[in-house]
Design an enzyme around this catalytic site. Structure first.
Site, PDB file in Angstrom:
ATOM      1  CB  THR A  39       4.177  -3.637  -4.289  1.00 50.01           C
ATOM      2  OG1 THR A  39       4.561  -2.686  -3.312  1.00 50.01           O
ATOM      3  CG2 THR A  39       5.261  -3.721  -5.362  1.00 50.01           C
ATOM      4  N   PRO A  44      -2.581  -1.079  -5.510  1.00 54.15           N
ATOM      5  CG  PRO A  44      -1.702   0.314  -7.154  1.00 54.15           C
ATOM      6  CD  PRO A  44      -2.004  -1.128  -6.855  1.00 54.15           C
ATOM      7  CG  ASP A  96      -5.191  -3.176   5.933  1.00 50.98           C
ATOM      8  OD1 ASP A  96      -5.437  -3.596   7.053  1.00 50.98           O
ATOM      9  OD2 ASP A  96      -4.348  -3.662   5.158  1.00 50.98           O
ATOM     10  CG  MET A 108       5.053   3.211   5.409  1.00 50.77           C
ATOM     11  SD  MET A 108       5.027   1.879   6.617  1.00 50.77           S
ATOM     12  CE  MET A 108       6.107   0.691   5.846  1.00 50.77           C
ATOM     13  N   GLY A 152      -3.456  -3.872   1.189  1.00 49.05           N
ATOM     14  CA  GLY A 152      -3.017  -2.928   0.151  1.00 49.05           C
ATOM     15  C   GLY A 152      -1.733  -3.391  -0.514  1.00 49.05           C
ATOM     16  N   GLY A 153      -1.628  -3.164  -1.813  1.00 48.96           N
ATOM     17  CA  GLY A 153      -0.406  -3.507  -2.537  1.00 48.96           C
ATOM     18  C   GLY A 153      -0.144  -4.995  -2.498  1.00 48.96           C
ATOM     19  CG  ASP A 154       3.192  -8.476  -2.315  1.00 52.25           C
ATOM     20  OD1 ASP A 154       2.796  -9.287  -3.171  1.00 52.25           O
ATOM     21  OD2 ASP A 154       3.847  -8.804  -1.296  1.00 52.25           O
ATOM     22  CE  LYS A 203      -1.528  -2.363  11.306  1.00 51.24           C
ATOM     23  NZ  LYS A 203      -0.280  -2.922  11.776  1.00 51.24           N
TER      24      LYS A 203
END
Ligand code: SAH
Length: 485
Positions: free
Chosen positions: A117, A11, A34, A170, A87-89, A56
């Protein structure tokens, strides 16, 4: 052979990448990242490795997923090992599946390294176990953002009936919709909710609310929303750490084994570590220093006030015996230690590590003193020695430059504590972050504190001792007094 590895970065906190992921970062030829990847993680990547950012950013023009897939294929043809850091998993809402699919179709060999994650890190850092005997026998992760704004068509009644802990990624923009759907499917408005923003980042924040109140909360992205009876738990393991919730900006070069950073992290702080100054070659490429050192017999004293001055001067020496009849004065035990690494001792070191003290303890005389240092520096020492009768030659041994800033200004301004480890870091910091005044500064000594006052910084504490212990003690006291308020 073309090879791409998808690596879960965790994270944010670089401590949460796997050992395998870390090994791959160290051996990569190119790393594709990213925007959600923390800059602290980028510091683990060797300086000669290319970093390609295909972030993105929400709303901004950026690479499409198809363009990212093509970029990975293209890079794999020109590089031995491509690490795709996600990021994360990589397989949890990271579109890692599409990348692997495209790579395999192109005949490229692929490895996937899972990651921690945010769906699990966020509740864990908020003291919420996603499963707990008697409360929840499982958890489910859903997204609040569907492809091309498609509706959120989960079977909400089944979700509510399952009594599982619901983790939403999200979900910030559609939190109201999600809460309404759950309540319409029979979930009580009093069901606990924990929202964790930017877990393991300096701006981390967590907030406790209920499903009924979720829509009314102010929430910043990225955030994880945890819904269910388990969200009512608060196993406050972080509260047992003295610096929990505190973010510290250390203005010195990153080193994964830095003892101060390690200690602060062990105390629960989030540490951002990057230099505000960097040592560069002198403006004449070192000619003046080489000439002076070649004629060192003309001098009676050699004077050093920094490790950099020592190193630059000593690197020009081809025969140490030429220093035999020259006395050496140093300021600071770090300067003395640097000199001793060349097997050279010193004749004079004032008890207090400041220029004024050196001038006081220096004998009067009429000989010559060579002083290798940065061009821009305080004139206390040369002026003081000249007043005592000495002829002082200053030669430029290095320059102090300012590296590109490590963080964006809005992130730098959220840091709870900024540690200024030398007076020169104050100038570097101001150049790096012209619009930011540190909320709370820790100064290494009185000169550094004065520079900070000139800058308009109000909250300044001075470390009593320049050591890992001294600095940690000061920061612990700050944390203790801020929790008392
Ligand atoms: N693969 C990632 C998720 C990518 S989707 C993972 O496994 O964590 C992006 C969403 O992840 C964000 O909208 C947010 O909900 C969550 N997220 C990622 N990093 C986060 C962080 N540091 N703090 C809080 N939420 C985060």
């Amino acid at each position: 052979m073309a090879r791409v590895v998808l690596v879960g970065a965790g994270p944010g906190d670089p401590g949460l990448i796997t050992v395998r992921g870390f090994e791959l970062l160290r051996s990569a030829d190119v790393v594709v990242t990213d925007f959600l990847v923390d800059s602290r993680l980028k510091q683990l990547i060797p300086a000669d490795v290319d970093i390609v950012d295909v972030g993105k950013r929400p709303g901004a023009t950026s690479f499409s997923q198809e363009a990212i897939n093509q970029e990975l294929i293209r890079l794999s043809r020109s590089h031995g090992l491509v690490v795709r850091l996600k990021g994360g998993d990589p397989f949890l809402f990271g579109r890692g599946g599409e990348e692997v699919d495209a790579l395999l179709a192109a005949g490229i060999s692929v490895e996937v390294v899972p990651g921690v994650t945010s769906a699990l890190a966020a509740p864990a850092y908020a003291g919420v176990p996603v499963t707990h005997r008697g409360l929840a026998d499982g958890y489910i992760v859903i997204t609040g953002h569907r492809h091309a704004d498609a509706p959120l068509d989960y079977d909400w009644s089944a979700l509510v009936a399952s009594k599982l802990t619901i983790v939403v990624l999200m979900g910030v923009a559609r939190r109201g919709l999600i809460a309404d759907a759950l309540m319409a499917a029979g979930m009580s408005a009093n069901t606990p909710v924990v929202v964790v923003e930017s877990v393991t980042w300096p701006q981390e924040r967590s907030l406790r609310t209920t499903v009924g109140q979720l829509a009314a909360q102010q929430i910043g992205s990225p955030a994880v929303i945890v819904i269910g009876t388990t969200a009512g738990l608060h196993l406050d393991w972080r509260g047992s750490l003295p610096l929990a919730g505190m973010s510290v900006h250390l203005l010195r070069p990153f080193d994964p084994h830095d003892r101060l950073a390690e200690k602060l992290r062990a105390d629960g702080a989030t540490v951002m570590q990057a230099p505000a100054i960097e040592i560069q070659d002198p403006s004449d490429g070192g000619r003046a220093l080489r000439d002076a050192m070649r004629n060192i017999e003309r001098y009676d004293w050699l004077l050093f006030t920094s490790k950099n001055g020592v190193e630059r001067a000593m690197e020009t020496m081809v025969d140490l015996r030429r220093l035999a009849n020259i006395k050496i004065a140093v300021i600071g035990s770090g300067t003395r230690d640097a000199l001793e690494r060349y097997r050279v001792g010193s004749d004079l070191m004032p008890a207090e590590f400041v220029g004024e003290a050196l001038v006081d303890s220096f004998p009067a005389g009429s000989g010559r003193v060579l002083f290798p240092r940065a061009q821009v520096a305080r004139e206390v020492v040369p002026d003081g020695l000249r007043a005592k009768g000495w002829g002082v030659d200053i030669v430029e041994a290095y320059q102090i430059g300012v590296p590109v800033p490590f963080m964006k200004e809005d992130l730098a301004s959220t840091m709870d504590v900024t540690v200024f480890t030398a007076a020169s870091t104050v100038r570097g910091y101001r150049e790096q972050y012209p619009g930011v005044l540190p909320k709370q500064a820790v100064a290494i000594g009185p000169v550094t504190a004065d520079r900070l006052r000139d800058l308009g910084v109000e909250q300044i504490v001075v470390a009593e001792e320049y050591s890992v212990e001294g600095l940690t003690a000061v920061i612990r006291r700050l944390a203790a007094s801020s929790t008392q308020e």
